[in-house]
Design an enzyme around this catalytic site. Structure first.
Site, mmCIF file in Angstrom:
data_model
loop_
_atom_site.group_PDB
_atom_site.id
_atom_site.type_symbol
_atom_site.label_atom_id
_atom_site.label_comp_id
_atom_site.label_asym_id
_atom_site.label_seq_id
_atom_site.Cartn_x
_atom_site.Cartn_y
_atom_site.Cartn_z
ATOM 1 N N LEU A 103 0.846 -1.193 0.000
ATOM 2 C CA LEU A 103 0.000 0.000 0.000
ATOM 3 C C LEU A 103 0.880 1.241 0.000
ATOM 4 O O LEU A 103 1.480 1.598 1.013
ATOM 5 C CB LEU A 103 -0.918 -0.017 1.226
ATOM 6 C CG LEU A 103 -1.878 1.164 1.391
ATOM 7 C CD1 LEU A 103 -2.735 1.376 0.157
ATOM 8 C CD2 LEU A 103 -2.746 0.966 2.621
ATOM 9 N N LYS A 150 -0.839 -2.191 -4.537
ATOM 10 C CA LYS A 150 -0.438 -3.268 -5.435
ATOM 11 C C LYS A 150 -0.608 -4.595 -4.687
ATOM 12 O O LYS A 150 -0.233 -4.706 -3.520
ATOM 13 C CB LYS A 150 1.005 -3.090 -5.901
ATOM 14 C CG LYS A 150 1.198 -1.874 -6.781
ATOM 15 C CD LYS A 150 2.528 -1.889 -7.508
ATOM 16 C CE LYS A 150 3.697 -1.758 -6.553
ATOM 17 N NZ LYS A 150 4.998 -1.674 -7.269
ATOM 18 N N TYR A 188 20.053 2.319 10.207
ATOM 19 C CA TYR A 188 19.365 3.253 11.090
ATOM 20 C C TYR A 188 19.409 2.780 12.544
ATOM 21 O O TYR A 188 19.070 1.626 12.840
ATOM 22 C CB TYR A 188 17.901 3.406 10.667
ATOM 23 C CG TYR A 188 17.648 4.352 9.514
ATOM 24 C CD1 TYR A 188 18.562 4.488 8.477
ATOM 25 C CD2 TYR A 188 16.476 5.092 9.459
ATOM 26 C CE1 TYR A 188 18.310 5.347 7.423
ATOM 27 C CE2 TYR A 188 16.212 5.949 8.404
ATOM 28 C CZ TYR A 188 17.138 6.074 7.385
ATOM 29 O OH TYR A 188 16.895 6.925 6.342
ATOM 30 N N GLY A 222 11.612 3.702 6.170
ATOM 31 C CA GLY A 222 10.342 3.276 5.588
ATOM 32 C C GLY A 222 10.326 1.794 5.278
ATOM 33 O O GLY A 222 11.314 1.232 4.789
ATOM 34 N N ASP A 253 8.951 0.213 2.974
ATOM 35 C CA ASP A 253 9.161 -0.090 1.560
ATOM 36 C C ASP A 253 10.651 -0.171 1.236
ATOM 37 O O ASP A 253 11.087 -1.061 0.491
ATOM 38 C CB ASP A 253 8.462 0.926 0.669
ATOM 39 C CG ASP A 253 8.788 2.375 1.002
ATOM 40 O OD1 ASP A 253 9.335 2.653 2.092
ATOM 41 O OD2 ASP A 253 8.500 3.254 0.166
ATOM 42 N N ARG A 254 11.439 0.730 1.813
ATOM 43 C CA ARG A 254 12.894 0.677 1.604
ATOM 44 C C ARG A 254 13.485 -0.584 2.240
ATOM 45 O O ARG A 254 14.358 -1.248 1.662
ATOM 46 C CB ARG A 254 13.553 1.921 2.173
ATOM 47 C CG ARG A 254 13.172 3.207 1.459
ATOM 48 C CD ARG A 254 13.646 4.440 2.207
ATOM 49 N NE ARG A 254 15.109 4.503 2.302
ATOM 50 C CZ ARG A 254 15.762 5.299 3.124
ATOM 51 N NH1 ARG A 254 15.082 6.101 3.954
ATOM 52 N NH2 ARG A 254 17.080 5.324 3.127
#
Length: 246
Positions: free
Chosen positions: A8, A14, A93, A100, A102-103
């Site tokens: 999302l 998708k 990180y 994120g 997605d990353r």
């Protein structure tokens, strides 16, 4: 067994089935306006799912709507989140929640492809760049507006500048081409600068891999780059497998 993955994003949902060999099947997309899904969108979801994994960088309202719809269809569901270590990847990180999902999933997807150094470039609403070394260590990344977002921002401040159209050329002779060339050129320059910096950091050139809905438009201008438009979904398959093994 029916297994599905759902990504999302800020403009689209998708979704794709996962086959018996752990490959992403045909991808469907449902566009949204960032605040709500269109009327009747649930009809495009599979009727029954045995196991599902969801990744979301969208609003709370959209995520809540998706999870509620899937709760009526799925026997088992997992919401992906960024972890410090997962599937051979260690992120850079100190605060995992700041990277994120997605990353993070793109990193998992690349690692599953090969234990090589990767420079991953996501082209969606934002342009994201992440460096992964051959040992699976995430070395950090960069975030900038994507070419599409640059165009939208310019159009928002100056309505006479079209938000779409034009083609990339070195020196444009009309405004549409100049906008396309400037915004795509800015993204290309950032990627090439990152590729040079990555080679200095690693002592070798990483493999450049583009993903996301806007990746194809940059591919021809980045020699040696590969295209993996569904890389986040590939990473989500890895997440799904990890959750199912628990």
């Amino acid at each position: 067994m029916s297994r599905w993955v759902f990504d999302l994003g800020n403009t689209r949902l998708k979704l794709a089935p996962v086959d018996a060999d752990g490959r992403v099947g045909p991808v469907q997309a449902i566009a949204h306006d960032g605040a709500a899904f269109p009327s009747g969108w649930e009809a495009q979801l599979p009727a029954r799912i045995d196991s599902a994994a969801v990744a979301s960088v969208a609003s709370v309202a959209l995520r809540t709507a998706l999870l509620a719809a899937l709760a009526d269809r799925s026997g088992r569901m997992s919401l992906a989140r960024t972890l410090v270590r997962c599937e051979g990847v260690q992120i850079a990180y100190a605060r995992p929640g700041r990277l994120g999902v997605d990353r993070f999933l793109a990193l998992l997807g690349a690692r599953a492809r090969a234990h090589d150094p990767w420079l991953l470039v996501g082209v969606g609403t934002a342009l994201t760049i992440d460096l992964l070394d051959a040992a699976g260590r995430h070395r950090g990344g960069r975030i900038a507006p994507s070419p599409a977002l640059m165009r939208q921002a310019l159009h928002g401040r100056a309505a006479q500048l079209p938000a779409t159209g034009g083609r990339y050329v070195d020196f444009a002779t009309d405004t549409d081409d100049a906008l396309a060339s400037g915004c795509e050129g800015a993204a290309i320059a950032l990627v090439e600068s990152s590729r040079s910096a990555a080679a200095r950091v690693l002592g070798q050139a990483p493999t450049l891999l583009l993903h996301g809905g806007g990746a194809a438009s940059l591919l021809a201008h980045l020699p040696g780059a590969g295209l993996a438009p569904e890389l986040v979904l590939e990473g989500l398959v890895r997440w799904l497998g990890m959750e199912e093994s628990r």
